[in-house]
Design a protein around this motif. Sequence first.
Motif, PDB file in Angstrom:
ATOM      1  N   PHE A 163       0.842  -1.388  -0.155  1.00 10.67           N
ATOM      2  CA  PHE A 163      -0.136  -0.046  -0.098  1.00 10.67           C
ATOM      3  C   PHE A 163       0.852   1.291  -0.245  1.00 10.67           C
ATOM      4  O   PHE A 163       0.409   2.375   0.168  1.00 10.67           O
ATOM      5  CB  PHE A 163      -0.849  -0.073   1.244  1.00 10.67           C
ATOM      6  N   SER A 164       2.087   1.057  -0.463  1.00 12.39           N
ATOM      7  CA  SER A 164       3.026   2.299  -0.062  1.00 12.39           C
ATOM      8  C   SER A 164       3.200   3.212  -1.367  1.00 12.39           C
ATOM      9  O   SER A 164       3.647   4.637  -1.217  1.00 12.39           O
ATOM     10  CB  SER A 164       4.250   2.050   0.431  1.00 12.39           C
ATOM     11  N   ARG A 171      -4.779   4.568   1.144  1.00 16.27           N
ATOM     12  CA  ARG A 171      -3.995   3.542   1.773  1.00 16.27           C
ATOM     13  C   ARG A 171      -4.800   3.234   3.049  1.00 16.27           C
ATOM     14  O   ARG A 171      -4.892   1.849   3.574  1.00 16.27           O
ATOM     15  CB  ARG A 171      -2.833   4.436   2.393  1.00 16.27           C
ATOM     16  N   GLN A 175      -6.308  -0.498   4.138  1.00 15.39           N
ATOM     17  CA  GLN A 175      -5.789  -1.420   5.365  1.00 15.39           C
ATOM     18  C   GLN A 175      -6.948  -1.835   5.956  1.00 15.39           C
ATOM     19  O   GLN A 175      -7.117  -2.900   6.289  1.00 15.39           O
ATOM     20  CB  GLN A 175      -5.108  -0.305   6.308  1.00 15.39           C
ATOM     21  N   THR A 193       6.522  -3.606   5.550  1.00 16.17           N
ATOM     22  CA  THR A 193       6.382  -2.321   5.265  1.00 16.17           C
ATOM     23  C   THR A 193       7.545  -1.723   6.217  1.00 16.17           C
ATOM     24  O   THR A 193       8.284  -2.306   6.985  1.00 16.17           O
ATOM     25  CB  THR A 193       4.916  -1.942   6.166  1.00 16.17           C
ATOM     26  N   GLU A 198       1.459   1.467  10.270  1.00 12.57           N
ATOM     27  CA  GLU A 198       0.657   0.153   9.716  1.00 12.57           C
ATOM     28  C   GLU A 198       0.861  -1.070  10.288  1.00 12.57           C
ATOM     29  O   GLU A 198      -0.012  -1.699  10.186  1.00 12.57           O
ATOM     30  CB  GLU A 198       1.329   0.512   8.080  1.00 12.57           C
TER      31      GLU A 198
END
Length: 356
Positions: A163-164, A171, A175, A193, A198
């Motif tokens: 998700f970066s 994002r 999540q 990550t 996160e």
Amino acid sequence: MIEFEGVSKTYPDGTTAIEQLDLVVPSGSLTVFVGPSGCGKTTSMRMINRMVEPTTGRILVDGEDIAAVPTVRLRQSMGYVLQGAGLFPHRTALDNAATTLRLTGMSRAEAREKARDALRLVRLRPELDDRFPSQLSGGQQQRVGVARALAADPPVLLMDEPFSAVDPVVRAELQAELLHLRKTLSQTIVFVTHDIDEALLLGDRIAVFGPGGTVHQYAKPQTILERPADSFVAQMVGRDRGFRSLGFQTDDLPVHPLGERDAQGAVTAHSSEGHSAEGPWRLLLDEEGGPVAWLRGESRIPAGEGHVAGAGLRSALDAVLASPADAAVVVDEGRAVGWLDRNAVLRALSVPEDRS
Ligand SMILES: Nc1ncnc2c1ncn2[C@@H]1O[C@H](COP(=O)(O)OP(=O)(O)OP(=O)(O)O)[C@@H](O)[C@H]1O
């Protein structure tokens, strides 16, 4: 279960990416590898599907040494999600999601059928199935990437900074989606990550990697926040550790009944302290029972979101501090259902939780 036993990796140029890793990823867990850039998270994850071979040590999946498993069979049992989704630009969302299934020799029709199910699982809207990646937003592309990894229903899912590459709002959405998906999935997930927040949000367990490829702590998020193993971990988790750890403390606080609505459609806030001369605060509700505004005399204050019963002490404290009354409203699917007494929350905070 994935077991690293004394695993080290030194690349041919002499770079040691991982040093003596001993770690057990329990079946069905979501385990996060977190740490600053270059400390060996990706190398460790890639050793699980043999994209990288260890220099020493071994890795077992469900008791089997993966060095003896043919890479094709191994990789078919593991979904892989990359940063930026890594979709094929000339294939539609549906065909991208069907890719791994096609590699197993499944017919196009059957692969598409299963891919469609996977796209619904990650909540991509059906009208987007026939679009090409360039016609999808970053968040939608990422959903397709997750669907592609899930389509074959592999027992293990490897997610490398998935998700970066999207903006913070998308994002947060992705999540939340992953947390939601986990309620129905049984996969063992390894998630890489560099973002500690996160990691704390998603992980059942977190391995904190440090320079030189060593793991400084491997523990549950609450333990990492409350008892960082050393100054490196303490620095990673940063400020507000104590406050953030409240999010992991369950609240079994009493919920007081909401009471009847008055002619205006408002309910009177529960109070354990009596009311001021201006009378009690009342909470105006909309037709569905959702909080709208606090009312007292001439005052009208927009209502916040309230507290969802069981959401943890951090949410309970936030709700009572944000409320002008002695109580915060408790909501269920957006509808007011009761009151949370401020003093009860403060008392709960003053009793240390058993952290053994
Ligand atoms: N193929 C390679 N050849 C030589 N060195 C490598 C290779 N791949 C990674 N490295 C080195 O190994 C170390 C660990 O890299 P790795 O990508 O595993 O770290 P990471 O924690 O995942 O970092 P990032 O978050 O930046 O991806 C780094 O010093 C990196 O430069």
